[in-house]
Motif scaffolding. Structure first.
Motif, PDB file in Angstrom:
ATOM      1  N   THR A 145      47.141   5.844  45.127  1.00  0.00           N
ATOM      2  CA  THR A 145      47.674   6.910  44.280  1.00  0.00           C
ATOM      3  C   THR A 145      49.191   6.844  44.223  1.00  0.00           C
ATOM      4  O   THR A 145      49.811   7.031  43.161  1.00  0.00           O
ATOM      5  CB  THR A 145      47.228   8.283  44.806  1.00  0.00           C
ATOM      6  N   ARG A 148      50.271   3.915  41.912  1.00  0.00           N
ATOM      7  CA  ARG A 148      50.052   4.231  40.497  1.00  0.00           C
ATOM      8  C   ARG A 148      51.069   5.260  39.998  1.00  0.00           C
ATOM      9  O   ARG A 148      51.545   5.184  38.856  1.00  0.00           O
ATOM     10  CB  ARG A 148      48.631   4.746  40.287  1.00  0.00           C
ATOM     11  N   THR A 149      51.422   6.210  40.832  1.00  0.00           N
ATOM     12  CA  THR A 149      52.407   7.230  40.444  1.00  0.00           C
ATOM     13  C   THR A 149      53.784   6.604  40.220  1.00  0.00           C
ATOM     14  O   THR A 149      54.469   6.914  39.239  1.00  0.00           O
ATOM     15  CB  THR A 149      52.500   8.324  41.530  1.00  0.00           C
ATOM     16  N   MET A 153      55.895   6.290  36.599  1.00  0.00           N
ATOM     17  CA  MET A 153      57.226   6.865  36.437  1.00  0.00           C
ATOM     18  C   MET A 153      58.291   5.811  36.144  1.00  0.00           C
ATOM     19  O   MET A 153      59.486   6.105  36.114  1.00  0.00           O
ATOM     20  CB  MET A 153      57.600   7.673  37.688  1.00  0.00           C
ATOM     21  N   HIS A 218      55.642  13.915  44.913  1.00  0.00           N
ATOM     22  CA  HIS A 218      54.913  13.512  43.711  1.00  0.00           C
ATOM     23  C   HIS A 218      53.440  13.207  43.957  1.00  0.00           C
ATOM     24  O   HIS A 218      52.674  13.149  42.993  1.00  0.00           O
ATOM     25  CB  HIS A 218      55.592  12.292  43.077  1.00  0.00           C
ATOM     26  N   VAL A 219      53.057  12.981  45.212  1.00  0.00           N
ATOM     27  CA  VAL A 219      51.651  12.671  45.494  1.00  0.00           C
ATOM     28  C   VAL A 219      50.978  13.832  46.221  1.00  0.00           C
ATOM     29  O   VAL A 219      49.943  14.342  45.781  1.00  0.00           O
ATOM     30  CB  VAL A 219      51.521  11.373  46.314  1.00  0.00           C
ATOM     31  N   GLU A 221      52.383  16.709  46.558  1.00  0.00           N
ATOM     32  CA  GLU A 221      52.843  17.919  45.863  1.00  0.00           C
ATOM     33  C   GLU A 221      53.284  19.004  46.847  1.00  0.00           C
ATOM     34  O   GLU A 221      53.022  20.187  46.668  1.00  0.00           O
ATOM     35  CB  GLU A 221      51.755  18.448  44.921  1.00  0.00           C
TER      36      GLU A 221
END
Length: 456
Positions: A145, A148-149, A153, A218-219, A221
């Protein structure tokens, strides 16, 4: 295994094969490898059947090397052995005029392939692809994850790889603690561990913090707040700067493609990868400028094309064009293109303006698509050549590719150029970064510092 044909002439005098074996022994080639050198030479003679060694042309040599370089089954060390065998034969033994025109160092060391995770080609693969990443995600699925994030971005590939690596280390440090239970205390312990137990540099600790902060924000949160940890002290390091005389001596020991690249880096202040990734369309001989694409921070900039290097660059591009034409005739000629451009311009990968100015000496096949491409030189080849040149020149400094950039900036400031101008040429976002080059300058209008001992 081949045997040595006609070891001696009828009159008992040494034959060319006998002299070649003596040369191999004199050059320190291990005895068990000498038959292989003979085998490489025999293969060339069988393929080209020259009337004499002195009449072999540069086109015959380069054409043969290109044909063999395209053979995927030949390992990198085997190809280097072939090039070394032919160089010893035509340059050292036969003194063939054409042999002296071949860029042997480029053929010999310029064929290292780019790894699948190399920043140039990694964006065409899934985020953080590779065997090491696959093993890490078995234990920490959260890294998929994260990768991919970062890719979504539009961060650089190097940032993606660094962040995934540091977050893997962080998760391993925390052991089996579930991701939902990780907090500020875990981050503080990890960063303090890096500073105290691992004694990492301040920039390394900052990179680790940025990676973990990205993971939380970002992952997971859950943005980090009030993180306190033992910080590594920032050490002020002065750059290694060569004098103009040392630069001249360094460049004099480098010939061919690598010598041209070293002169270009010093003459423009380009970073290593900026020089490596230059494409033909980036050179503007009419305006005497070079466009540096996608530099640090994803920025483009323009640097002057040194007038002294204009003719060598034009001559070099003629050789690269001939290489590209032969690739096209053989059904290859593709170059790597960013995904967006490859979709928008499907045929651009074979066009001349998109080819690398400093291509690899060997073709490479994309394991995923099967497309055969000619990538740029691997940066390690140029780095090794510059270090070796510094040793040959007898310069008692720690010389690397970045020392040429440091020297470019310092010599411009010594010549009286404005620091803002130098900042633009270097591509620095902040002038404070450029200020480090003012460290020992004897600038115009400033009285040079004179040591008291010189007054004795």
């Amino acid at each position: 295994m081949s045997t040595i044909p006609n070891p001696r002439r009828e009159d008992g005098s040494p034959s060319n094969w006998d002299r070649y074996l003596d040369l191999l022994a004199h050059r320190g080639v291990p005895e068990k490898m000498r038959p292989w050198y003979v085998r490489r030479v025999e293969a060339f003679l069988k393929a080209r059947r020259p009337v004499s060694l002195l009449q072999v042309t540069a086109e015959e040599l380069t054409g043969y090397l290109q044909e063999v370089a395209a053979q995927a089954h030949l390992a990198e060390w085997q190809f280097r052995q072939l090039v070394d065998a032919l160089q010893l034969l035509f340059v050292d033994l036969a003194h063939c005029p054409a042999g002296k025109t071949i860029d042997w160092d480029w053929w010999k060391t310029g064929g290292r392939p780019l790894d699948s995770d190399h920043p140039t080609v990694a964006r065409s693969s899934p985020p953080a692809a590779g065997p090491a990443f696959a093993r890490a995600t078995e234990r920490f699925p959260l890294l998929k994850t994260l990768a991919r994030t970062i890719r979504a971005m539009q961060y650089s590939i190097r940032t993606e790889q660094a962040y995934v690596d540091w977050c893997q280390r962080f998760l391993a440090f925390c052991g089996d603690t579930p991701a939902e239970r990780l907090g500020v205390e875990d981050v503080q312990r990890f960063l303090s561990h890096l500073a105290v137990e691992r004694s990492v540099a301040a920039k390394t600790q900052s990179l680790a913090y940025n990676a973990v902060a990205f993971l939380f924000k970002h992952v997971l949160e859950r943005p980090l707040e009030n993180v306190r940890f033992a910080r590594t002290k920032h050490a002020q390091r002065l750059p290694v700067v060569l004098t103009q005389e040392e630069v001249r001596r360094l460049c004099e020991t480098m010939d061919g493609t690598f010598g041209l690249m070293a002169r270009l880096m010093y003459g423009t202040g380009m970073r290593l990868m900026e020089c490596i990734r230059l494409r033909v369309g980036d050179l503007d001989f009419g305006h005497r400028s070079i466009t540096v694409r996608n530099g640090k921070g994803g920025k483009d900039r323009i640097v002057p094309l040194p007038e002294r290097l204009r003719t060598p660059l034009e001559s070099h591009l003629e050789q690269v064009k001939a290489l590209h034409d032969r690739d096209l005739a053989a059904g290859a000629g593709n170059v790597y293109m960013p995904e967006a451009l490859s979709r928008k311009y499907p045929s651009a990968a074979r066009e001349w303006i998109w080819q690398y100015v400093f291509p690899s000496s060997r073709l490479a096949q994309d394991p995923k698509s099967g497309v055969v491409r000619r990538h740029h030189l691997h940066e390690s080849s140029l780095q090794s050549e510059i270090r070796a040149a510094g040793q040959r020149a007898g310069i008692p400094k720690r010389i690397n590719s970045h020392a040429l950039r440091h020297s470019f900036a310092t010599h411009l400031l010594e010549a009286g150029y404005d620091i803002r101008t130098v900042q633009e040429l270097l591509g620095h976002a902040d002038v404070s970064t450029t200020m480090i080059y003012t460290h020992v300058l004897n600038r115009l209008g400033v009285v040079p510092v004179r040591s008291p001992v010189d007054a004795w």
